[in-house]
Design an enzyme around this catalytic site. Structure first.
Site, mmCIF file in Angstrom:
data_model
loop_
_atom_site.group_PDB
_atom_site.id
_atom_site.type_symbol
_atom_site.label_atom_id
_atom_site.label_comp_id
_atom_site.label_asym_id
_atom_site.label_seq_id
_atom_site.Cartn_x
_atom_site.Cartn_y
_atom_site.Cartn_z
ATOM 1 N N THR A 36 18.520 3.205 -19.481
ATOM 2 C CA THR A 36 18.297 4.021 -20.618
ATOM 3 C C THR A 36 17.437 5.272 -20.131
ATOM 4 O O THR A 36 17.838 6.559 -20.680
ATOM 5 C CB THR A 36 17.079 3.356 -21.758
ATOM 6 O OG1 THR A 36 15.979 2.990 -20.663
ATOM 7 C CG2 THR A 36 17.471 2.090 -22.284
ATOM 8 N N ILE A 92 26.100 -2.895 -17.133
ATOM 9 C CA ILE A 92 27.454 -2.996 -16.819
ATOM 10 C C ILE A 92 27.860 -1.555 -16.621
ATOM 11 O O ILE A 92 29.345 -1.514 -16.685
ATOM 12 C CB ILE A 92 28.232 -3.663 -18.159
ATOM 13 C CG1 ILE A 92 27.990 -2.863 -19.560
ATOM 14 C CG2 ILE A 92 27.843 -5.077 -18.408
ATOM 15 C CD1 ILE A 92 28.775 -3.513 -20.672
ATOM 16 N N HIS A 133 26.348 -9.210 -15.680
ATOM 17 C CA HIS A 133 27.091 -9.413 -17.025
ATOM 18 C C HIS A 133 28.568 -8.440 -17.055
ATOM 19 O O HIS A 133 28.798 -8.152 -17.966
ATOM 20 C CB HIS A 133 26.312 -8.670 -18.219
ATOM 21 C CG HIS A 133 25.147 -9.319 -18.538
ATOM 22 N ND1 HIS A 133 24.042 -9.022 -19.226
ATOM 23 C CD2 HIS A 133 24.696 -10.741 -18.337
ATOM 24 C CE1 HIS A 133 23.079 -10.001 -19.402
ATOM 25 N NE2 HIS A 133 23.451 -10.937 -18.849
ATOM 26 N N CYS A 178 48.632 -4.587 -21.985
ATOM 27 C CA CYS A 178 49.172 -4.703 -20.502
ATOM 28 C C CYS A 178 50.661 -4.541 -20.664
ATOM 29 O O CYS A 178 51.273 -4.659 -21.805
ATOM 30 C CB CYS A 178 49.043 -6.121 -19.746
ATOM 31 S SG CYS A 178 49.417 -6.436 -18.500
ATOM 32 N N THR A 186 13.043 -4.527 -17.530
ATOM 33 C CA THR A 186 13.469 -5.876 -18.226
ATOM 34 C C THR A 186 12.379 -6.546 -18.694
ATOM 35 O O THR A 186 11.403 -6.503 -17.700
ATOM 36 C CB THR A 186 14.497 -6.814 -17.508
ATOM 37 O OG1 THR A 186 14.501 -8.111 -18.080
ATOM 38 C CG2 THR A 186 14.004 -7.047 -16.016
ATOM 39 N N SER A 187 12.199 -7.029 -19.942
ATOM 40 C CA SER A 187 10.868 -7.899 -20.183
ATOM 41 C C SER A 187 10.953 -9.425 -19.854
ATOM 42 O O SER A 187 10.182 -9.963 -19.942
ATOM 43 C CB SER A 187 10.748 -8.046 -21.697
ATOM 44 O OG SER A 187 12.075 -8.232 -22.120
HETATM 45 ZN ZN ZN Z 1 49.443 -8.703 -18.469
#
Ligand code: ZN
Length: 243
Positions: free
Chosen positions: A31, A110, A126, A154, A194-195
């Protein structure tokens, strides 16, 4: 804000005395780089207003399988922040690693900002927006590829999904064990942003008996076990400590 510089000096000394530091971080680290926490009240409000659903639902495995288009719209808008830059906390941790003090960064974020800051050993519990793969043939794709299509596909026709842990999906057990091993081998664990109230954060520190320093704006269940508790922004604390 008034700083208690004696606390800054004390943490500096703990770092100097330590040979194996592990940092464990949560959303609060990001943040401060301008990345809002989608789990916050503001995040919940924005999701309900625009998508009529809670973030936990929009980011769930079953929702992704049913409505990949809506998932990707929400995901791109709220979880990908390509303009964000590492803040003073990321930079301080990268310097501690380069100095041989810090052995690992364990993060719930992330966004890849620790790596942008220069950290090498980052355990992303994560996953990461920078890692994406075809659900059919497993071919790897870049974030830019995922950002370019409504539902990225893809060349084999499979949907390309981010390698992030969605709600209803299990965390990578091997990575969790590795994180726990780093924490148990540490002589100083610094927890920030983090809490420590929700899984998996809470469990990672279970059984750790070494020195613990907490840097978080609100209280945590571990406050009583910590030798130091900072309530200031993590970038300001670490920026001053690793000056
Ligand atoms: Zn693929």
């Amino acid at each position: 804000m008034v700083y208690d510089y004696s606390m800054i000096d004390e943490l500096k000394q703990k770092i100097a005395d330590s040979e194996s530091i592990v940092f464990f971080g949560g959303a609060g680290v990001s943040t401060e780089s301008g990345i809002p926490d989608f789990r916050s009240e503001a995040g919940l409000y924005a999701a309900m207003k625009r998508y009529y659903a809670r973030p936990e639902e929009l980011l769930s495995h079953s929702f992704f399988m049913r409505h990949a288009d809506i998932f990707f719209a929400y995901y791109r808008e709220n979880l990908v922040h390509q303009g964000a830059k590492p803040n003073a906390a990321h930079l301080a941790l990268a310097r501690l690693e380069a100095a041989g003090k810090l052995k690992a960064v364990v993060t719930q974020n992330i966004d890849g900002l620790h790596q942008s800051a220069g950290s090498k050993n980052v355990l992303e519990l994560h996953g990461s927006v920078h890692k994406n793969y075809c659900m059919n043939c497993k071919k790897r794709y870049t974030l830019e590829f995922v950002m370019a299509a409504l539902v990225p596909k893809c060349e084999c026709g499979g949907i390309v999904r981010p390698d992030v842990v969605l709600y209803e999906e299990a965390l990578d057990t091997g990575l969790m064990i590795k994180a726990q091993e780093y924490i148990h081998a540490a002589d100083l664990v610094i927890v920030g942003g983090t809490s420590l109230s929700v899984y998996p954060a809470a469990g990672l520190l279970a059984g750790y008996a070494g020195e613990l320093v907490l840097i978080n704006k609100s209280s945590t269940p571990y406050d009583d076990y910590a030798s130091m508790v900072f309530r200031e922004p993590i970038g300001e604390v670490l920026g001053k400590v690793v000056a």
